[in-house]
Design a protein around this motif. Structure first.
Motif, PDB file in Angstrom:
ATOM      1  N   GLY A 296      57.969 -13.250 -67.696  1.00 24.05           N
ATOM      2  CA  GLY A 296      58.876 -13.050 -66.986  1.00 24.05           C
ATOM      3  C   GLY A 296      58.061 -12.340 -65.877  1.00 24.05           C
ATOM      4  O   GLY A 296      58.996 -11.627 -64.344  1.00 24.05           O
ATOM      5  N   SER A 297      56.737 -12.336 -65.799  1.00 22.70           N
ATOM      6  CA  SER A 297      56.519 -11.510 -63.855  1.00 22.70           C
ATOM      7  C   SER A 297      56.592 -13.319 -63.568  1.00 22.70           C
ATOM      8  O   SER A 297      56.789 -13.364 -62.040  1.00 22.70           O
ATOM      9  N   GLU A 298      56.202 -14.140 -63.766  1.00 21.44           N
ATOM     10  CA  GLU A 298      56.493 -15.600 -63.338  1.00 21.44           C
ATOM     11  C   GLU A 298      58.420 -15.160 -62.509  1.00 21.44           C
ATOM     12  O   GLU A 298      58.166 -15.468 -61.239  1.00 21.44           O
ATOM     13  N   GLU A 299      58.951 -15.036 -63.019  1.00 21.22           N
ATOM     14  CA  GLU A 299      60.338 -15.274 -63.075  1.00 21.22           C
ATOM     15  C   GLU A 299      60.682 -13.880 -61.714  1.00 21.22           C
ATOM     16  O   GLU A 299      61.619 -14.231 -60.431  1.00 21.22           O
ATOM     17  N   ASP A 300      60.053 -12.724 -62.041  1.00 23.23           N
ATOM     18  CA  ASP A 300      59.924 -11.721 -61.286  1.00 23.23           C
ATOM     19  C   ASP A 300      59.064 -12.282 -59.866  1.00 23.23           C
ATOM     20  O   ASP A 300      60.010 -12.048 -59.060  1.00 23.23           O
ATOM     21  N   LEU A 301      58.283 -12.857 -59.949  1.00 22.23           N
ATOM     22  CA  LEU A 301      58.123 -13.271 -59.095  1.00 22.23           C
ATOM     23  C   LEU A 301      58.484 -14.041 -58.390  1.00 22.23           C
ATOM     24  O   LEU A 301      58.857 -14.535 -56.912  1.00 22.23           O
TER      25      LEU A 301
ATOM     26  N   ASP B 116      61.809 -15.653 -54.036  1.00 16.08           N
ATOM     27  CA  ASP B 116      62.610 -16.198 -53.465  1.00 16.08           C
ATOM     28  C   ASP B 116      63.987 -14.874 -52.213  1.00 16.08           C
ATOM     29  O   ASP B 116      64.097 -15.246 -51.036  1.00 16.08           O
ATOM     30  N   GLN B 117      64.077 -13.540 -52.397  1.00 13.04           N
ATOM     31  CA  GLN B 117      64.026 -13.085 -52.030  1.00 13.04           C
ATOM     32  C   GLN B 117      64.013 -12.750 -50.636  1.00 13.04           C
ATOM     33  O   GLN B 117      63.933 -12.456 -49.042  1.00 13.04           O
ATOM     34  N   ARG B 118      62.071 -12.521 -50.854  1.00 14.57           N
ATOM     35  CA  ARG B 118      62.016 -12.662 -49.178  1.00 14.57           C
ATOM     36  C   ARG B 118      61.677 -13.769 -48.166  1.00 14.57           C
ATOM     37  O   ARG B 118      61.851 -13.649 -47.143  1.00 14.57           O
ATOM     38  N   LYS B 119      62.105 -14.799 -49.048  1.00 15.06           N
ATOM     39  CA  LYS B 119      62.063 -15.881 -48.110  1.00 15.06           C
ATOM     40  C   LYS B 119      64.267 -16.169 -47.632  1.00 15.06           C
ATOM     41  O   LYS B 119      63.687 -16.333 -46.523  1.00 15.06           O
ATOM     42  N   ARG B 120      64.297 -15.382 -48.828  1.00  9.93           N
ATOM     43  CA  ARG B 120      65.998 -15.256 -47.789  1.00  9.93           C
ATOM     44  C   ARG B 120      65.766 -14.252 -46.659  1.00  9.93           C
ATOM     45  O   ARG B 120      67.186 -14.121 -45.680  1.00  9.93           O
ATOM     46  N   LYS B 121      65.263 -13.226 -47.087  1.00  2.00           N
ATOM     47  CA  LYS B 121      65.310 -11.982 -45.320  1.00  2.00           C
ATOM     48  C   LYS B 121      64.781 -12.647 -44.721  1.00  2.00           C
ATOM     49  O   LYS B 121      64.744 -12.354 -43.024  1.00  2.00           O
ATOM     50  N   ARG B 122      63.520 -13.576 -44.584  1.00  2.00           N
ATOM     51  CA  ARG B 122      62.942 -14.083 -43.248  1.00  2.00           C
ATOM     52  C   ARG B 122      64.194 -14.914 -42.884  1.00  2.00           C
ATOM     53  O   ARG B 122      64.507 -14.910 -41.773  1.00  2.00           O
ATOM     54  N   MET B 123      64.566 -16.065 -43.927  1.00  5.45           N
ATOM     55  CA  MET B 123      66.025 -16.952 -42.683  1.00  5.45           C
ATOM     56  C   MET B 123      66.887 -15.931 -42.247  1.00  5.45           C
ATOM     57  O   MET B 123      67.014 -16.150 -41.740  1.00  5.45           O
ATOM     58  N   ILE B 124      66.937 -14.750 -42.632  1.00  4.75           N
ATOM     59  CA  ILE B 124      68.861 -14.386 -42.574  1.00  4.75           C
ATOM     60  C   ILE B 124      67.374 -13.692 -40.626  1.00  4.75           C
ATOM     61  O   ILE B 124      68.254 -13.368 -39.982  1.00  4.75           O
ATOM     62  N   SER B 125      65.650 -13.424 -41.149  1.00 10.10           N
ATOM     63  CA  SER B 125      65.427 -12.294 -40.195  1.00 10.10           C
ATOM     64  C   SER B 125      65.789 -13.489 -38.930  1.00 10.10           C
ATOM     65  O   SER B 125      66.230 -13.422 -37.452  1.00 10.10           O
TER      66      SER B 125
END
Length: 152
Positions: A17-22, A27-36
């Protein structure tokens, strides 16, 4: 053993669960960086386009000003040439008038020298009529000169 297996499996579930959350967080940070990054690239393209538009407008304005300057220089050159031609005509007239004045001075000097008694009174009357400005109609001819006579 069952309890150890269940506690091991529960810790594995938590790790998973921690690995999936991580992974989801990454992935969320990567998407934000990509959008930015995309937004930053879009702003950069917009700045470049605005700069290009400004330069294009400046080129158009400078071309317009250049055309106006060339037109003014052309008009000024035409005026200069016209005045230069007129000055040439006036210089020719000054030269002709100076020559005529010199000739008249020579005639007056000659007449004054000869009028001092050489010819007597019989010649004085024709000389006086010769010197009378109203009888100098031959000197009242216009001086004609044109600009095309003089070439530089």
């Amino acid at each position: 053993m069952a309890s150890s297996t269940s506690s091991g499996s529960s810790s594995q579930l938590q790790n998973s669960g921690s690995e999936e959350d991580l992974q989801a967080l990454m992935d969320q940070r990567k998407r934000k960086r990509m959008i930015s990054n995309r937004e930053s690239a879009r702003r950069s393209r917009m700045r470049k386009q605005k700069h290009l538009d400004d330069l294009t407008a400046q080129v158009a304005q400078l071309r317009k000003e250049n055309h106006q300057i060339i037109t003014r220089v052309s008009i000024t050159t035409q005026h200069y040439m016209s005045i230069e031609a007129e000055n040439s005509v006036l210089r020719a007239q000054v030269g002709e008038l100076s020559h005529r004045l010199q000739s008249l001075d020579e005639i007056i000097t000659f007449l004054n020298a000869n009028n001092s008694g050489v010819f007597g009174s019989a010649v004085a009357e024709p000389i006086e009529s010769f010197l009378n400005p109203l009888n100098l109609s031959y000197l009242n001819q216009p001086i004609m000169a044109s600009a095309d006579v003089f070439q530089y």
